[in-house]
Design a protein around this motif. Structure first.
Motif, short mmCIF file in Angstrom:
data_model
loop_
_atom_site.label_atom_id
_atom_site.label_comp_id
_atom_site.label_asym_id
_atom_site.label_seq_id
_atom_site.Cartn_x
_atom_site.Cartn_y
_atom_site.Cartn_z
N ARG A 71 -36.87 -20.57 68.83
CA ARG A 71 -38.04 -21.60 69.31
C ARG A 71 -37.64 -22.12 71.10
O ARG A 71 -38.70 -22.18 71.61
N ALA A 72 -36.38 -22.47 71.23
CA ALA A 72 -35.98 -22.68 72.43
C ALA A 72 -36.42 -21.51 73.39
O ALA A 72 -36.85 -21.99 74.53
N PHE A 73 -35.87 -20.52 73.01
CA PHE A 73 -36.29 -19.20 73.77
C PHE A 73 -37.64 -19.02 74.05
O PHE A 73 -38.08 -18.80 75.33
N ALA A 74 -38.58 -19.16 72.96
CA ALA A 74 -39.95 -18.99 73.31
C ALA A 74 -40.47 -20.42 74.26
O ALA A 74 -41.46 -19.97 75.25
N GLU A 75 -40.09 -21.63 74.03
CA GLU A 75 -40.29 -22.57 74.85
C GLU A 75 -39.91 -22.35 76.24
O GLU A 75 -40.58 -22.45 77.46
N ALA A 76 -38.51 -21.74 76.56
CA ALA A 76 -38.22 -21.33 78.05
C ALA A 76 -39.33 -20.40 78.56
O ALA A 76 -39.57 -20.32 79.61
N GLU A 77 -39.65 -19.17 77.75
CA GLU A 77 -40.56 -18.17 78.20
C GLU A 77 -41.81 -18.88 78.72
O GLU A 77 -42.16 -18.35 79.74
N GLU A 78 -42.43 -19.59 77.87
CA GLU A 78 -43.60 -20.44 78.14
C GLU A 78 -43.42 -21.21 79.42
O GLU A 78 -44.34 -21.21 80.34
N ALA A 79 -42.52 -22.10 79.63
CA ALA A 79 -42.20 -22.67 80.76
C ALA A 79 -41.91 -21.98 82.10
O ALA A 79 -42.64 -22.22 83.47
N ALA A 80 -41.42 -20.61 81.76
CA ALA A 80 -41.28 -19.76 82.83
C ALA A 80 -42.46 -19.23 83.49
O ALA A 80 -42.68 -18.98 84.62
#
Length: 127
Positions: free
Chosen positions: A54-63
């Motif tokens: 979930r954190a990785f998906a959020e980081a990808e979205e933020a990037a």
């Protein structure tokens, strides 16, 4: 003596059977506890993995949003730079154009003055 030995052997066999049963119960309890710890560890690891995904998906979205913002900012800055470049070019063109026109006027006037002086003095105008 034989009955006594048989009795002692019977008591030892009973004691060994009881000890063996206790050992089996203890081993079964330990195995069950180990399975519970293993299940808890697997559940905790799966929860951490899920959280990491979930954190990785959020980081990808933020990037991705950050890249989109950076692209938009870059496009805006390029547009502003191009507009400024065009304004400077127009001013330079106007400035150089008016200076060039003024130079042509001064040159024409100087040619006229030379011609007039040459006509008045009777000398040929120097090229």
């Amino acid at each position: 003596m034989r009955r006594r030995c048989e009795g002692v052997l019977a008591d030892q066999a009973k004691e060994h059977a009881e000890r063996f049963d206790a050992f089996e119960r203890e081993a079964a309890e330990r195995a069950a506890a180990a399975e519970e710890r293993e299940a808890a560890a697997v559940a905790a690891a799966e929860a951490r993995l899920s959280e990491a995904k979930r954190a990785f998906a959020e980081a990808e979205e933020a990037a991705r949003h950050g890249q989109e913002d950076a692209d938009a900012t870059a496009a805006e800055l390029l547009a502003q730079a191009r507009a400024r470049d065009e304004r400077v070019a127009r001013r330079r063109s106007g400035c150089c154009g008016s200076t060039g026109r003024r130079w042509d006027e001064v040159r024409a006037h100087m040619d006229h003055v030379r011609s007039s002086l040459a006509a008045l003095t009777g000398r040929a105008a120097a090229e």
